[in-house]
Design a protein around this motif. Structure first.
Motif, PDB file in Angstrom:
ATOM      1  N   TYR A  80       0.840  -1.204   0.000  1.00 55.83           N
ATOM      2  CA  TYR A  80       0.000   0.000   0.000  1.00 55.83           C
ATOM      3  C   TYR A  80       0.879   1.260   0.000  1.00 55.83           C
ATOM      4  O   TYR A  80       0.566   2.250  -0.672  1.00 55.83           O
ATOM      5  CB  TYR A  80      -0.926  -0.006   1.223  1.00 55.83           C
ATOM      6  N   GLY A  81       1.996   1.214   0.727  1.00 59.06           N
ATOM      7  CA  GLY A  81       2.935   2.337   0.739  1.00 59.06           C
ATOM      8  C   GLY A  81       3.507   2.610  -0.646  1.00 59.06           C
ATOM      9  O   GLY A  81       3.638   3.768  -1.064  1.00 59.06           O
ATOM     10  N   GLU A  82       3.815   1.522  -1.382  1.00 54.28           N
ATOM     11  CA  GLU A  82       4.338   1.676  -2.752  1.00 54.28           C
ATOM     12  C   GLU A  82       3.282   2.273  -3.673  1.00 54.28           C
ATOM     13  O   GLU A  82       3.594   3.122  -4.522  1.00 54.28           O
ATOM     14  CB  GLU A  82       4.803   0.316  -3.285  1.00 54.28           C
ATOM     15  N   ARG A  83       2.017   1.846  -3.511  1.00 48.24           N
ATOM     16  CA  ARG A  83       0.930   2.382  -4.345  1.00 48.24           C
ATOM     17  C   ARG A  83       0.758   3.890  -4.099  1.00 48.24           C
ATOM     18  O   ARG A  83       0.590   4.673  -5.031  1.00 48.24           O
ATOM     19  CB  ARG A  83      -0.382   1.668  -4.030  1.00 48.24           C
ATOM     20  N   LEU A  84       0.795   4.291  -2.823  1.00 46.90           N
ATOM     21  CA  LEU A  84       0.645   5.709  -2.498  1.00 46.90           C
ATOM     22  C   LEU A  84       1.832   6.522  -3.014  1.00 46.90           C
ATOM     23  O   LEU A  84       1.660   7.645  -3.504  1.00 46.90           O
ATOM     24  CB  LEU A  84       0.513   5.883  -0.979  1.00 46.90           C
ATOM     25  N   PHE A  85       3.029   5.961  -2.917  1.00 46.43           N
ATOM     26  CA  PHE A  85       4.242   6.650  -3.385  1.00 46.43           C
ATOM     27  C   PHE A  85       4.160   6.906  -4.896  1.00 46.43           C
ATOM     28  O   PHE A  85       4.477   7.999  -5.377  1.00 46.43           O
ATOM     29  CB  PHE A  85       5.466   5.803  -3.036  1.00 46.43           C
ATOM     30  N   GLU A  86       3.678   5.868  -5.632  1.00 48.00           N
ATOM     31  CA  GLU A  86       3.548   6.009  -7.094  1.00 48.00           C
ATOM     32  C   GLU A  86       2.472   7.034  -7.463  1.00 48.00           C
ATOM     33  O   GLU A  86       2.568   7.705  -8.499  1.00 48.00           O
ATOM     34  CB  GLU A  86       3.209   4.652  -7.722  1.00 48.00           C
ATOM     35  N   ALA A  87       1.442   7.155  -6.603  1.00 47.73           N
ATOM     36  CA  ALA A  87       0.352   8.102  -6.877  1.00 47.73           C
ATOM     37  C   ALA A  87       0.624   9.466  -6.251  1.00 47.73           C
ATOM     38  O   ALA A  87      -0.291  10.311  -6.179  1.00 47.73           O
ATOM     39  CB  ALA A  87      -0.966   7.547  -6.349  1.00 47.73           C
ATOM     40  N   SER A  88       1.851   9.704  -5.773  1.00 50.96           N
ATOM     41  CA  SER A  88       2.247  10.974  -5.132  1.00 50.96           C
ATOM     42  C   SER A  88       1.348  11.316  -3.944  1.00 50.96           C
ATOM     43  O   SER A  88       1.044  12.488  -3.692  1.00 50.96           O
ATOM     44  CB  SER A  88       2.236  12.121  -6.143  1.00 50.96           C
ATOM     45  N   TYR A  89       0.873  10.269  -3.238  1.00 53.08           N
ATOM     46  CA  TYR A  89       0.071  10.411  -2.008  1.00 53.08           C
ATOM     47  C   TYR A  89      -1.240  11.157  -2.256  1.00 53.08           C
ATOM     48  O   TYR A  89      -1.760  11.855  -1.391  1.00 53.08           O
ATOM     49  CB  TYR A  89       0.899  11.083  -0.891  1.00 53.08           C
ATOM     50  N   LYS A  90      -1.788  10.976  -3.485  1.00 49.16           N
ATOM     51  CA  LYS A  90      -3.118  11.492  -3.808  1.00 49.16           C
ATOM     52  C   LYS A  90      -4.035  10.292  -4.011  1.00 49.16           C
ATOM     53  O   LYS A  90      -3.668   9.323  -4.670  1.00 49.16           O
ATOM     54  CB  LYS A  90      -3.077  12.338  -5.084  1.00 49.16           C
ATOM     55  N   LEU A  91      -5.256  10.342  -3.448  1.00 47.00           N
ATOM     56  CA  LEU A  91      -6.187   9.213  -3.567  1.00 47.00           C
ATOM     57  C   LEU A  91      -6.845   9.189  -4.936  1.00 47.00           C
ATOM     58  O   LEU A  91      -7.054   8.137  -5.516  1.00 47.00           O
ATOM     59  CB  LEU A  91      -7.249   9.294  -2.475  1.00 47.00           C
ATOM     60  N   CYS A  92      -7.184  10.358  -5.465  1.00 41.57           N
ATOM     61  CA  CYS A  92      -7.820  10.444  -6.787  1.00 41.57           C
ATOM     62  C   CYS A  92      -6.957  11.293  -7.703  1.00 41.57           C
ATOM     63  O   CYS A  92      -6.191  12.151  -7.254  1.00 41.57           O
ATOM     64  CB  CYS A  92      -9.216  11.060  -6.684  1.00 41.57           C
ATOM     65  N   LYS A  93      -7.120  11.071  -9.009  1.00 39.29           N
ATOM     66  CA  LYS A  93      -6.314  11.822  -9.984  1.00 39.29           C
ATOM     67  C   LYS A  93      -6.624  13.325  -9.934  1.00 39.29           C
ATOM     68  O   LYS A  93      -5.772  14.168 -10.171  1.00 39.29           O
ATOM     69  CB  LYS A  93      -6.570  11.287 -11.399  1.00 39.29           C
ATOM     70  N   GLY A  94      -7.856  13.678  -9.609  1.00 36.05           N
ATOM     71  CA  GLY A  94      -8.242  15.083  -9.606  1.00 36.05           C
ATOM     72  C   GLY A  94      -7.892  15.822  -8.329  1.00 36.05           C
ATOM     73  O   GLY A  94      -8.189  17.008  -8.192  1.00 36.05           O
ATOM     74  N   ASP A  95      -7.301  15.115  -7.344  1.00 26.57           N
ATOM     75  CA  ASP A  95      -6.962  15.769  -6.076  1.00 26.57           C
ATOM     76  C   ASP A  95      -5.942  16.881  -6.279  1.00 26.57           C
ATOM     77  O   ASP A  95      -5.110  16.832  -7.188  1.00 26.57           O
ATOM     78  CB  ASP A  95      -6.383  14.734  -5.087  1.00 26.57           C
ATOM     79  N   THR A  96      -6.012  17.864  -5.389  1.00 31.68           N
ATOM     80  CA  THR A  96      -5.028  18.960  -5.430  1.00 31.68           C
ATOM     81  C   THR A  96      -3.654  18.417  -5.064  1.00 31.68           C
ATOM     82  O   THR A  96      -3.544  17.484  -4.261  1.00 31.68           O
ATOM     83  CB  THR A  96      -5.424  20.071  -4.442  1.00 31.68           C
ATOM     84  N   PRO A  97      -2.584  18.990  -5.619  1.00 37.81           N
ATOM     85  CA  PRO A  97      -1.242  18.499  -5.286  1.00 37.81           C
ATOM     86  C   PRO A  97      -0.983  18.619  -3.784  1.00 37.81           C
ATOM     87  O   PRO A  97      -1.384  19.587  -3.138  1.00 37.81           O
ATOM     88  CB  PRO A  97      -0.312  19.427  -6.088  1.00 37.81           C
ATOM     89  N   CYS A  98      -0.330  17.577  -3.228  1.00 40.36           N
ATOM     90  CA  CYS A  98      -0.058  17.588  -1.791  1.00 40.36           C
ATOM     91  C   CYS A  98       1.156  18.467  -1.506  1.00 40.36           C
ATOM     92  O   CYS A  98       1.930  18.807  -2.397  1.00 40.36           O
ATOM     93  CB  CYS A  98       0.185  16.168  -1.293  1.00 40.36           C
ATOM     94  N   GLY A  99       1.318  18.824  -0.211  1.00 36.89           N
ATOM     95  CA  GLY A  99       2.414  19.703   0.194  1.00 36.89           C
ATOM     96  C   GLY A  99       3.756  18.990   0.191  1.00 36.89           C
ATOM     97  O   GLY A  99       3.882  17.836  -0.210  1.00 36.89           O
TER      98      GLY A  99
END
Length: 773
Positions: free
Chosen positions: A165-184
């Protein structure tokens, strides 16, 4: 009134219990106990080869990982720099929060390291390669892994879900959905906290087994079993993993979807599965540390026959600061509304919150209330018997409450009664409870209570067992069982075994009821139940060893000296040595319990010399004959099933490696056996075989292996091969499987075996219903 009776033995734990709800009982009768160093697994067996009255328990353990789990929140170098920056920050709200948070610092440093397990959860029956339960384990330092016990002695880790799950979040730049605002940036402390909270598990629960459709290369659809694992995280998100069955590891993961629950400080999770007019609904019940409880819709893609809620359903909305500690969802039948319904029960402080969910023409009806006045202290553990809806709660002062739901016209009410464990075990403190799958036993983790107003110096953690049903109730439940599988009802059969071993006879009412069932129904389940009772009766009449056989004694040395050649000895010494050697030999034979004549003679020593010997020998011989007759009936019934598969799945019978001619001849060899179904089936098969035999050959000398015995095959040169009890083929690979109670052996499936033979080889033991390893 419920009368709780202590059941031996009590199992002492090597380490203290840890985590919330440290006790869980699986559908295949294994109890997991979360401790500070491992998960102790106690497997309950109903052993027909043991004459001891104590419960038979097989013990294994899942060890805690040696290294601490570091959640993946960014590149290693950047994470190390951020940690150093936060630890040395001049702002105490940052530095102290960072240093004291165990999610950021699981290895401890200035604090004690986080060791042990927080929670464990069993999957439904039929998920691993042997068709048994998988164990999901969550460590104190947030590592979530799935384990399987494939060879009965060792647990194997199949997958680390925290890492995936950590690898999946890392690949998605810690965004749950594609339309999410960029994280800090990771260097911002709130962002550092967010990335940890979105992958720190709080609880995880398995769904029931569901069916998905898989499209093959030739565009054919085939049904594939799958199971879901829901994982609740600290920030309120829920990851739903979908696994294809049997679960073998990383390659069996089908998908992973993340749902936002919207609940702050989530504390507990449970599946809601409801069936209405052949339509299945599912959702996830989430509880909060602040009090609210609600059902979150789960959209299951590619799952046949499942529907979901359109929007969340709030079961309790008050932020009353009563933390939800445990949730159980029990499917029941409503006798007044004449439909199925769901009872959701949650432990909130010292109270029990209940909610009845019912789908009618008007939509989803929700009735809820609290049961108060049960405990003077907060509820530490709650468990439920899903067969009849009975709920058990316990507080740390050794008091257990049994709550029985009673339906009314409007909703329901609870009848409750108190079980004082102090009356069973003496003064104890309780740390967790779990009820067995069929509701026969309650497992309790206990430590010593106060003595003379003083707390104990040392705590000894034990798992103790209490009976919740009488022998009569267990026997009636076995006779009316809808499951019709002895292995899945081990807790009930153990109660029956205990009664027969104590009384040394089968109660008359049970014998008569079972004979009626066999006459009217003819199901092989009742024959297997009869075989079980006869075997236990046979064991109860054996004389147990009068001394501990493994203990070294000084007399053994004397025997060896007096019997050794060339040593002078008096006549008295020789007689004494001979008698001692004979008694030692008889003890060994009794321990094995193999030869009827030896054991019969052995058990006669306790009877009087005046005519007591003959009746005991006759009784044992009579029981042995009954056992052989029932075993032969079960063998013939299974042979008919195998021959039916052979007839249906082969164009010409040389396509199969099953000794078809031998099985046919074996069935017809007994003149007293007259089964019209068998005769018709054999006639069709022999017509198809057209006088050809296709015999089996010995792999050592190439001689023919005749089919004269269902258990073994012997060629003309004396080579002996054991026969597979599922297909009746000779096992010539020297590597084979055994059933759980060591009743019979089976061969391993090979790649060239057709699907129907592989399906036959997946079956349980024909005598005891136990799985094959």
């Amino acid at each position: 009134r419920l009368t709780a009776v202590r059941r031996e033995p009590a199992v002492r734990l090597q380490h203290g219990a840890s985590g919330l709800e440290p006790l869980a009982w699986s559908e295949d009768h294994r109890v997991s106990v979360s401790t500070a160093r491992s998960i102790a697994v106690l497997e309950q067996l109903s052993d027909v080869h043991s004459g001891g009255q104590d419960m038979v328990i097989h013990r294994t353990a899942v060890p805690a990982p040696g290294a601490a789990c570091m959640l993946k929140v960014g590149p290693k170098k950047e994470v190390a720099e951020c940690k150093e920056k936060f630890a040395s920050s001049v702002d105490p709200t940052v530095s102290q929060t960072f240093m004291l948070d165990r999610v950021f610092n699981p290895e401890g440093k200035s604090l004690t390291p986080m060791r042990g397990f927080k929670y464990s959860s069993w999957s439904p029956l039929g998920c691993d390669a042997n068709g048994r339960c998988l164990l999901a384990a969550l460590t104190m330092d947030n590592r979530l892994t799935i384990h399987a016990n494939l060879n009965r002695l060792q647990w194997v880790q199949l997958v680390d879900l925290t890492e995936l799950y950590g690898e999946r979040l890392f690949e998605a730049s810690y965004k749950l959905c594609k339309g999410d605002t960029p994280c800090g940036e990771l260097g911002d402390f709130p962002e550092f906290q967010r990335r940890h909270s979105m992958q720190a598990p709080v609880r995880m629960e398995w769904s029931g087994i569901c069916t998905t459709q898989q499209v093959k290369h030739n565009n054919e659809c085939r049904d594939v079993g799958s199971v879901l694992l829901a994982v609740l995280f600290e920030n309120g998100n829920i990851a739903v993993w979908q696994f294809q069955l049997p679960f073998l590891g990383k390659e069996s993961i089908t998908s992973c979807n993340t749902i936002e629950s919207g609940i702050s400080s989530p504390s507990v999770l449970s599946w809601w599965e409801y069936e209405h007019n052949n339509r299945k609904m599912s959702g996830l019940i989430v509880g909060s540390a602040y009090g609210p409880v609600k059902i979150i819709p789960v959209n299951l893609k590619a799952v046949k026959g499942y529907f979901t809620l359109r929007q969340p359903v709030v079961l309790w909305q008050e932020m009353d600061q009563l933390p939800v500690h445990s949730i159980k969802c029990i499917p029941l039948y409503h006798p007044y509304q004449k439909c199925s319904c769901s009872l959701v029960v949650a432990a909130r402080g010292p109270y029990v919150f209940w909610c009845l969910l019912l789908i009618s023409k008007a939509g989803l009806n929700v009735h809820n209330s609290h049961v108060t006045g049960l405990h003077s202290l907060p509820i530490v553990s709650m468990t439920a018997d899903k067969q009849n809806g009975t709920v058990y709660t316990c507080s740390s002062d050794g008091k257990v409450r049994q709550l029985i739901p009673i339906f009314t016209d409007v909703a329901l009410k609870f009848e409750h009664q108190l079980i004082k464990l102090s009356e069973v075990f003496g003064c104890v403190r309780t740390h967790g409870i779990a009820v067995s799958p069929c509701g026969a036993y309650l497992a309790v983790i206990t430590t010593e209570g106060m003595a003379n107003g003083l707390h104990p110096v040392n705590k000894n953690y034990q798992v103790q067992f209490v009976t919740l049903k009488t022998f009569e109730e267990a026997a009636a439940q076995l006779l009316e069982s809808s499951v019709q599988n002895l292995f899945r009802q081990v807790d009930l059969t153990d109660l029956v075994r205990w009664k027969i071993l104590k009384d040394k006879h089968i109660p008359q009412f049970l014998q008569e009821a079972l004979d009626k069932k066999i006459e009217s129904c003819g199901s092989t389940y009742f024959w297997r139940f009869k075989l079980f009772l006869l075997r236990i009766l046979y064991q109860s009449m054996q004389k147990g060893p009068s001394e501990v056989t493994w203990k070294p004694s000084h007399e053994d040395a004397k025997i060896l000296i007096s019997d050794s050649p060339g040593m002078g000895s008096t006549e008295d010494d020789q007689e004494e040595g001979t008698s001692k050697q004979a008694s030692k030999q008889s003890l060994g034979d009794t321990g094995k319990g193999v030869d009827i004549d030896d054991t019969a003679e052995d058990s006669l020593h306790q009877s009087s010399d005046t005519g007591g010997r003959e009746p005991m020998v006759e009784k044992l011989l009579e029981i042995q004959a009954q056992i052989e007759a029932v075993e032969m009936h079960l063998t013939r019934e299974h042979m008919k099933r195998v021959l039916g598969e052979v007839y249906l799945h082969t164009w010409i019978t040389e396509n199969t490696s099953i000794p078809t001619r031998g099985v046919c001849d074996f069935l017809m060899s007994d003149d007293g056996y007259d089964d019209r179904t068998a005769r018709v089936l054999i006639g069709h098969i022999l017509k198809k075989m057209n006088k050809q035999t296709f015999p089996e050959h010995c792999s050592l000398c190439k001689e023919i292996l005749p089919f004269t015995d269902r258990k073994q095959a012997v060629c003309s040169n004396g080579h002996i091969w054991l026969r597979c009890f599922l297909t009746y083929q000779s096992c010539q690979s020297l590597v084979y499987r055994r059933c759980l109670l060591h009743d019979s052996i089976a061969r391993h499936p090979t790649p060239e075996d057709p699907e129907w033979i592989k399906r036959l080889l997946q079956g349980p033991c024909t005598f005891c219903d136990s799985p094959v390893f």
